[in-house]
Write a protein that holds these residues in place. Structure first.
Motif, PDB file in Angstrom:
ATOM      1  N   LEU A 158     -66.175  37.846 -53.866  1.00 20.84           N
ATOM      2  CA  LEU A 158     -67.444  37.226 -53.492  1.00 20.84           C
ATOM      3  C   LEU A 158     -68.486  38.286 -53.130  1.00 20.84           C
ATOM      4  N   GLY A 159     -68.078  39.297 -52.381  1.00 19.22           N
ATOM      5  CA  GLY A 159     -68.980  40.376 -52.014  1.00 19.22           C
ATOM      6  C   GLY A 159     -69.481  41.146 -53.223  1.00 19.22           C
ATOM      7  N   ALA A 160     -68.586  41.411 -54.170  1.00 22.26           N
ATOM      8  CA  ALA A 160     -68.973  42.140 -55.383  1.00 22.26           C
ATOM      9  C   ALA A 160     -69.936  41.314 -56.229  1.00 22.26           C
ATOM     10  N   VAL A 161     -69.686  40.020 -56.337  1.00 16.98           N
ATOM     11  CA  VAL A 161     -70.589  39.141 -57.095  1.00 16.98           C
ATOM     12  C   VAL A 161     -71.959  39.107 -56.426  1.00 16.98           C
ATOM     13  N   ALA A 162     -71.984  39.029 -55.097  1.00 16.12           N
ATOM     14  CA  ALA A 162     -73.266  39.018 -54.379  1.00 16.12           C
ATOM     15  C   ALA A 162     -74.018  40.332 -54.589  1.00 16.12           C
ATOM     16  N   ALA A 163     -73.312  41.452 -54.495  1.00 18.55           N
ATOM     17  CA  ALA A 163     -73.952  42.760 -54.688  1.00 18.55           C
ATOM     18  C   ALA A 163     -74.524  42.881 -56.093  1.00 18.55           C
ATOM     19  N   MET A 164     -73.747  42.494 -57.080  1.00 17.71           N
ATOM     20  CA  MET A 164     -74.233  42.571 -58.463  1.00 17.71           C
ATOM     21  C   MET A 164     -75.395  41.601 -58.670  1.00 17.71           C
ATOM     22  N   GLY A 165     -75.348  40.461 -57.998  1.00 13.26           N
ATOM     23  CA  GLY A 165     -76.452  39.508 -58.081  1.00 13.26           C
ATOM     24  C   GLY A 165     -77.741  40.084 -57.511  1.00 13.26           C
ATOM     25  N   PHE A 166     -77.641  40.742 -56.344  1.00 18.54           N
ATOM     26  CA  PHE A 166     -78.828  41.390 -55.766  1.00 18.54           C
ATOM     27  C   PHE A 166     -79.381  42.460 -56.703  1.00 18.54           C
ATOM     28  N   LEU A 167     -78.474  43.252 -57.296  1.00 16.17           N
ATOM     29  CA  LEU A 167     -78.936  44.291 -58.220  1.00 16.17           C
ATOM     30  C   LEU A 167     -79.590  43.675 -59.459  1.00 16.17           C
ATOM     31  N   ALA A 168     -79.033  42.574 -59.943  1.00 14.94           N
ATOM     32  CA  ALA A 168     -79.629  41.901 -61.104  1.00 14.94           C
ATOM     33  C   ALA A 168     -81.017  41.367 -60.756  1.00 14.94           C
ATOM     34  N   LEU A 169     -81.161  40.770 -59.572  1.00 15.22           N
ATOM     35  CA  LEU A 169     -82.484  40.290 -59.148  1.00 15.22           C
ATOM     36  C   LEU A 169     -83.472  41.452 -59.026  1.00 15.22           C
ATOM     37  N   LYS A 170     -83.010  42.558 -58.520  1.00 16.92           N
ATOM     38  CA  LYS A 170     -83.885  43.710 -58.402  1.00 16.92           C
ATOM     39  C   LYS A 170     -84.278  44.224 -59.787  1.00 16.92           C
ATOM     40  N   ALA A 171     -83.352  44.221 -60.735  1.00 13.23           N
ATOM     41  CA  ALA A 171     -83.664  44.652 -62.103  1.00 13.23           C
ATOM     42  C   ALA A 171     -84.694  43.738 -62.739  1.00 13.23           C
ATOM     43  N   MET A 172     -84.712  42.481 -62.325  1.00 14.41           N
ATOM     44  CA  MET A 172     -85.692  41.522 -62.882  1.00 14.41           C
ATOM     45  C   MET A 172     -87.043  41.615 -62.160  1.00 14.41           C
ATOM     46  N   GLY A 173     -87.150  42.519 -61.190  1.00 19.73           N
ATOM     47  CA  GLY A 173     -88.441  42.720 -60.548  1.00 19.73           C
ATOM     48  C   GLY A 173     -88.564  42.177 -59.146  1.00 19.73           C
ATOM     49  N   TRP A 174     -87.534  41.559 -58.624  1.00 17.50           N
ATOM     50  CA  TRP A 174     -87.599  41.058 -57.246  1.00 17.50           C
ATOM     51  C   TRP A 174     -87.661  42.239 -56.306  1.00 17.50           C
ATOM     52  N   GLN A 175     -88.413  42.100 -55.259  1.00 18.39           N
ATOM     53  CA  GLN A 175     -88.548  43.176 -54.256  1.00 18.39           C
ATOM     54  C   GLN A 175     -87.812  42.789 -52.976  1.00 18.39           C
ATOM     55  N   PHE A 176     -87.060  43.736 -52.446  1.00 21.21           N
ATOM     56  CA  PHE A 176     -86.344  43.535 -51.180  1.00 21.21           C
ATOM     57  C   PHE A 176     -86.881  44.546 -50.183  1.00 21.21           C
ATOM     58  N   GLY A 177     -87.937  44.236 -49.509  1.00 21.38           N
ATOM     59  CA  GLY A 177     -88.455  45.089 -48.459  1.00 21.38           C
ATOM     60  C   GLY A 177     -89.397  46.152 -48.903  1.00 21.38           C
TER      61      GLY A 177
END
Length: 177
Positions: A158-177
């Motif tokens: 679950l943690g790995a899926v969440a981490a990869m999900g955050f990275l995928a969102l960031k690759a699509m242009g989402w900004q985290f901070g």
């Protein structure tokens, strides 16, 4: 451990993933999850000495799997220099954990563990599986989904899926901070 969370937040902030890094890193993360899952599925914690499955190749397949997952996350993050930070952090945390675990296993399993420890490397796998002498062979355990669940390995997945999900969102242009 709060240090891991601080490093993870810093990693996500600094990461610059793209499609290629996500695919390559994701494949490595998957390999690490498979190693950890296999290990968790044969491990009878505190009941018997694990010497079969991935434990026949390395004494610490869960830690090896964690290393592979972490390396995959570094690749997915698209910033290779972060790998140096990961290596230092991994060595610091897991060296201590492996030493602590070694002492506990020596106390619990005595000479059986000493024989195993002398034949099987701590982290980097041996090429051929360890075969315990004599009656210790009865300790061979097959993979079990119930053991995987009981050992709460789904949390790592679950943690790995969440981490990869955050990275995928960031690759699509989402900004985290």
């Amino acid at each position: 451990m709060w240090g891991a969370w601080v490093l993870a937040l810093g990693f996500f902030w600094l990461a610059r993933p793209d499609d290629v890094s996500l695919c390559a890193g994701g494949a490595v993360v998957l390999a690490g999850l498979l190693i950890r899952g296999w290990a968790a599925g044969v491990l009878e914690k505190n009941r018997e000495l694990a010497v079969s499955g991935p434990y026949a190749f390395t004494r610490n397949p869960l830690y090896l799997g964690s290393f592979v997952i972490g390396a995959g996350a570094v690749v997915a993050g698209g910033r290779p220099w972060i790998g140096a930070v990961f290596l230092v952090f991994y060595a610091w945390v897991y060296r201590e954990a492996m030493a602590r675990e070694k002492g506990a296993l020596e106390a619990r399993f005595g000479p059986g563990y000493s024989d195993y420890r002398s034949a099987v490397p701590a982290l980097l796998p041996r090429l051929t599986p360890y075969r315990p002498p004599g009656e210790a062979c009865r300790g061979a355990t097959r993979f079990s989904v119930a053991r995987y669940v009981d050992n709460r390995e789904w949390e790592a997945a679950l943690g790995a899926v969440a981490a990869m999900g955050f990275l995928a969102l960031k690759a699509m242009g989402w900004q985290f901070g």
